[in-house]
Design a protein around this motif. Sequence first.
Motif, PDB file in Angstrom:
ATOM      1  N   HIS A 190       0.834  -1.210   0.000  1.00 12.17           N
ATOM      2  CA  HIS A 190       0.000   0.000   0.000  1.00 12.17           C
ATOM      3  C   HIS A 190       0.864   1.254   0.000  1.00 12.17           C
ATOM      4  O   HIS A 190       0.515   2.259  -0.630  1.00 12.17           O
ATOM      5  CB  HIS A 190      -0.913  -0.009   1.229  1.00 12.17           C
ATOM      6  N   LYS A 191       2.012   1.167   0.656  1.00 13.43           N
ATOM      7  CA  LYS A 191       2.921   2.314   0.750  1.00 13.43           C
ATOM      8  C   LYS A 191       3.942   2.323  -0.374  1.00 13.43           C
ATOM      9  O   LYS A 191       4.847   3.161  -0.394  1.00 13.43           O
ATOM     10  CB  LYS A 191       3.631   2.293   2.105  1.00 13.43           C
ATOM     11  N   SER A 192       3.825   1.351  -1.294  1.00 17.09           N
ATOM     12  CA  SER A 192       4.760   1.278  -2.428  1.00 17.09           C
ATOM     13  C   SER A 192       3.969   1.209  -3.729  1.00 17.09           C
ATOM     14  O   SER A 192       4.034   0.213  -4.461  1.00 17.09           O
ATOM     15  CB  SER A 192       5.650   0.038  -2.291  1.00 17.09           C
ATOM     16  N   PRO A 193       3.195   2.250  -4.039  1.00 16.74           N
ATOM     17  CA  PRO A 193       2.305   2.190  -5.205  1.00 16.74           C
ATOM     18  C   PRO A 193       3.041   2.065  -6.532  1.00 16.74           C
ATOM     19  O   PRO A 193       2.442   1.690  -7.540  1.00 16.74           O
ATOM     20  CB  PRO A 193       1.527   3.512  -5.117  1.00 16.74           C
ATOM     21  N   GLY A 194       4.330   2.350  -6.559  1.00 14.02           N
ATOM     22  CA  GLY A 194       5.073   2.269  -7.810  1.00 14.02           C
ATOM     23  C   GLY A 194       5.449   0.856  -8.204  1.00 14.02           C
ATOM     24  O   GLY A 194       5.782   0.599  -9.372  1.00 14.02           O
ATOM     25  N   ASP A 195       5.409  -0.080  -7.256  1.00 15.64           N
ATOM     26  CA  ASP A 195       5.753  -1.472  -7.554  1.00 15.64           C
ATOM     27  C   ASP A 195       4.516  -2.227  -8.038  1.00 15.64           C
ATOM     28  O   ASP A 195       3.461  -2.129  -7.417  1.00 15.64           O
ATOM     29  CB  ASP A 195       6.301  -2.169  -6.305  1.00 15.64           C
ATOM     30  N   PRO A 196       4.653  -3.019  -9.126  1.00 15.31           N
ATOM     31  CA  PRO A 196       3.472  -3.774  -9.607  1.00 15.31           C
ATOM     32  C   PRO A 196       3.021  -4.824  -8.606  1.00 15.31           C
ATOM     33  O   PRO A 196       1.832  -5.106  -8.493  1.00 15.31           O
ATOM     34  CB  PRO A 196       3.966  -4.422 -10.906  1.00 15.31           C
TER      35      PRO A 196
ATOM     36  N   GLN B  46       6.756 -11.093 -15.279  1.00 14.70           N
ATOM     37  CA  GLN B  46       7.439 -11.403 -14.025  1.00 14.70           C
ATOM     38  C   GLN B  46       6.502 -12.064 -13.018  1.00 14.70           C
ATOM     39  O   GLN B  46       6.909 -12.947 -12.267  1.00 14.70           O
ATOM     40  CB  GLN B  46       8.045 -10.130 -13.419  1.00 14.70           C
ATOM     41  N   LEU B  47       5.239 -11.633 -12.995  1.00 17.56           N
ATOM     42  CA  LEU B  47       4.288 -12.237 -12.069  1.00 17.56           C
ATOM     43  C   LEU B  47       4.107 -13.713 -12.393  1.00 17.56           C
ATOM     44  O   LEU B  47       4.148 -14.574 -11.496  1.00 17.56           O
ATOM     45  CB  LEU B  47       2.948 -11.509 -12.124  1.00 17.56           C
TER      46      LEU B  47
ATOM     47  N   LYS C  66       7.144 -15.723 -11.321  1.00 16.64           N
ATOM     48  CA  LYS C  66       7.202 -15.942  -9.864  1.00 16.64           C
ATOM     49  C   LYS C  66       6.208 -17.023  -9.435  1.00 16.64           C
ATOM     50  O   LYS C  66       6.510 -17.858  -8.584  1.00 16.64           O
ATOM     51  CB  LYS C  66       6.911 -14.635  -9.126  1.00 16.64           C
ATOM     52  N   VAL C  67       5.020 -16.988 -10.028  1.00 13.17           N
ATOM     53  CA  VAL C  67       4.006 -17.986  -9.692  1.00 13.17           C
ATOM     54  C   VAL C  67       4.464 -19.375 -10.139  1.00 13.17           C
ATOM     55  O   VAL C  67       4.333 -20.352  -9.395  1.00 13.17           O
ATOM     56  CB  VAL C  67       2.647 -17.623 -10.333  1.00 13.17           C
ATOM     57  N   GLN C  68       5.008 -19.471 -11.338  1.00 17.67           N
ATOM     58  CA  GLN C  68       5.469 -20.772 -11.836  1.00 17.67           C
ATOM     59  C   GLN C  68       6.607 -21.320 -10.983  1.00 17.67           C
ATOM     60  O   GLN C  68       6.676 -22.523 -10.718  1.00 17.67           O
ATOM     61  CB  GLN C  68       5.928 -20.644 -13.294  1.00 17.67           C
TER      62      GLN C  68
ATOM     63  N   PHE D 246      -5.704 -17.009 -12.182  1.00 24.35           N
ATOM     64  CA  PHE D 246      -4.827 -18.175 -12.068  1.00 24.35           C
ATOM     65  C   PHE D 246      -5.630 -19.455 -11.829  1.00 24.35           C
ATOM     66  O   PHE D 246      -5.273 -20.524 -12.337  1.00 24.35           O
ATOM     67  CB  PHE D 246      -3.783 -17.969 -10.962  1.00 24.35           C
ATOM     68  N   LEU D 247      -6.726 -19.344 -11.091  1.00 22.32           N
ATOM     69  CA  LEU D 247      -7.584 -20.520 -10.911  1.00 22.32           C
ATOM     70  C   LEU D 247      -8.196 -20.950 -12.242  1.00 22.32           C
ATOM     71  O   LEU D 247      -8.353 -22.142 -12.510  1.00 22.32           O
ATOM     72  CB  LEU D 247      -8.679 -20.217  -9.893  1.00 22.32           C
ATOM     73  N   GLU D 248      -8.552 -19.972 -13.068  1.00 22.36           N
ATOM     74  CA  GLU D 248      -9.105 -20.278 -14.392  1.00 22.36           C
ATOM     75  C   GLU D 248      -8.081 -21.011 -15.260  1.00 22.36           C
ATOM     76  O   GLU D 248      -8.443 -21.836 -16.099  1.00 22.36           O
ATOM     77  CB  GLU D 248      -9.506 -18.977 -15.111  1.00 22.36           C
ATOM     78  N   ASN D 249      -6.811 -20.686 -15.079  1.00 25.84           N
ATOM     79  CA  ASN D 249      -5.787 -21.164 -15.995  1.00 25.84           C
ATOM     80  C   ASN D 249      -4.897 -22.265 -15.427  1.00 25.84           C
ATOM     81  O   ASN D 249      -3.884 -22.611 -16.041  1.00 25.84           O
ATOM     82  CB  ASN D 249      -4.921 -19.983 -16.445  1.00 25.84           C
TER      83      ASN D 249
END
Length: 615
Positions: free
Chosen positions: A28-34, A118-119, A122-124, A152-155
């Motif tokens: 919440h305090k790092s809005p610039g990070d995805p 990147q997301l 990381k998940v994989q 992710f549940l869909e896929n």
Amino acid sequence: MGSERLGEMLDIGEETIKKSCSLALKAHKSPGDPFLVENSAAGSSDVVISFPAGTWTVGSLFCGESDFGEAKVDLELFPSLKSVGNYDPAKPEEIDFAIATINQAFVDKVKQILDNSQLKIKVQEAITAKKRIIFTGHSTGGAIAAFVTIWFLENCSKEISGSFFCVTFGSPLIGDHIISHALRRENWSENFIHFVMRYDIVPRILLAPLSSIRQEFEKILPFFDPSSSEYMSQSIGSSQAALDLFTKVMSSASSVASSAASKLMGSPNLLLETVTKFINLSPYKPFGTYIFCTGNGKLVVLKNPEAVLQLLFFTCQLNNDTERATIASKCLNQHLGYYDELEGSLDMQSVTCDDNLEMLNLASDGIFDDLGLSARARQCVRAAGVFQKQKQENKVKFDLKKGKMEEEMKNLRAYQGSNEDNGGYYDAFKLQEVRRDFEANVSRLELAAIWDEITEMLKKYDLPDEFEAISDWVKLGTEFRHLVEPLDIANFYRHGKGKETGVYMKRGRPKRYKYTQRWLEHEKKLPVGSRGESCFWAELEELHALSDNLQAVNNEKKRVLDLQEQVGKWIVDGVLSKDVLKSPTFQAWWSKLPVGLKTETISGLINGAGNMQVG
């Protein structure tokens, strides 16, 4: 009602919950990070991925021209967010009823995040390491986390669907009742956990139309924005704008909750119905598991979405006028106080869950006292419990009819077998020449009555949300459709109903077959409309009616070829009996087809069928 440790109840440890909250507030305090990624507590196999709220503007919650920022879901992105039976792509006018309404601003943000490879990497990595992934977020970051979890549940495969959890803190609502319905059907609802403070305004904010709160909302936005010099400003927290925002949001929440309660109790409030004709009610509804933080260290767990909706309104009611002086700061400050609240609550482990809401005592009994529920509030919550129980009882009623259904289907299978040597039961039923044809019709009508009752209840969502995905019912529905729909089609053309209602597939096909077909397609993850083998007779009848007009047959060349290829595929795949090629109706049609319109697929099957005299 019952009490137990929260971690055991949710299948997620208390330390993981604390870690999720900590990282959610950090994001919440790092809005610039995805997104942010951290491992959970030492010894845990959980990986926590948190999403920031992003920019604090009106457009971050409300986008587009709609007063609630809502739009119809993109089924290519979230294919499960629909009612399986009710969804009919052939009827665009009914789509609004069958697919989810979602918050467009949140989904637009999710699309941007999913474009970031990147997301997914990381998940994989976490999946490969056999770790569980906890998606989390505070405020609108929680809404993002929820949609990402659904994606992710869909896929992912069913085998790893339990690897994804979503834990949110002070998240606004993200869509209408179809989301709750779909997640329960897919058995994903337990994967979503939402913590809500008693007076936090953000989880309720989308119950109000933007047109009624824009001025106040814009004034309090800097309070939540870490990049603003007025972040957590006392002057905003105790401002008249904060109090006005709370008052207007809860006024809208009252209309939404009252309308829902009226439907639950089955006694329409005529005054309310008149008022709601002039008031645009919010479409948003809760889903998943909600945990209400009472403010004194106790936690109340609810899994009934209708009950949660009632509590979102009733837990914010003031006991007296003196509370108005403090409610303005509470409705904002509590949104930023989740970690401190949970640290104390999780240590106390005073947890109440909603096992039997339909039995809720309307008098004070200590269960919901810490949320300040009035007798009216308890009545509404209990009605939600009764409604949920009634759905289960409706299912039990049909479960008890399975024996009757199997008996009638056994009769029809015997009828089908008795006609194998004279061209099949389709043509025999259409002729209606002997007594057993009449008896088969009685069985057809008995089964049709039961299935019509089922589909009407599904249309009104009066059966459990998971009903359409219960394998026993999908199997039974498929057997019923394969066995009985050919008889319905035979009856339709025997009586020439097409002259009155039009083509069977467009106007005459009953919902009982459409629904059960969609169940199977959904279970097998097949395209909608791809498993219509039970109704190929209708297309055959329509094309056969053109047989004496060569020009008309040639004009329908594509339909003629498509039908043959589809029938051939169904026979090869084993979902349609090869015996249909022996049918007098099929042979009469085939014999009159020009040679150039006869496919090699059907010719090969006929030549291999033996003893069939066709032209």
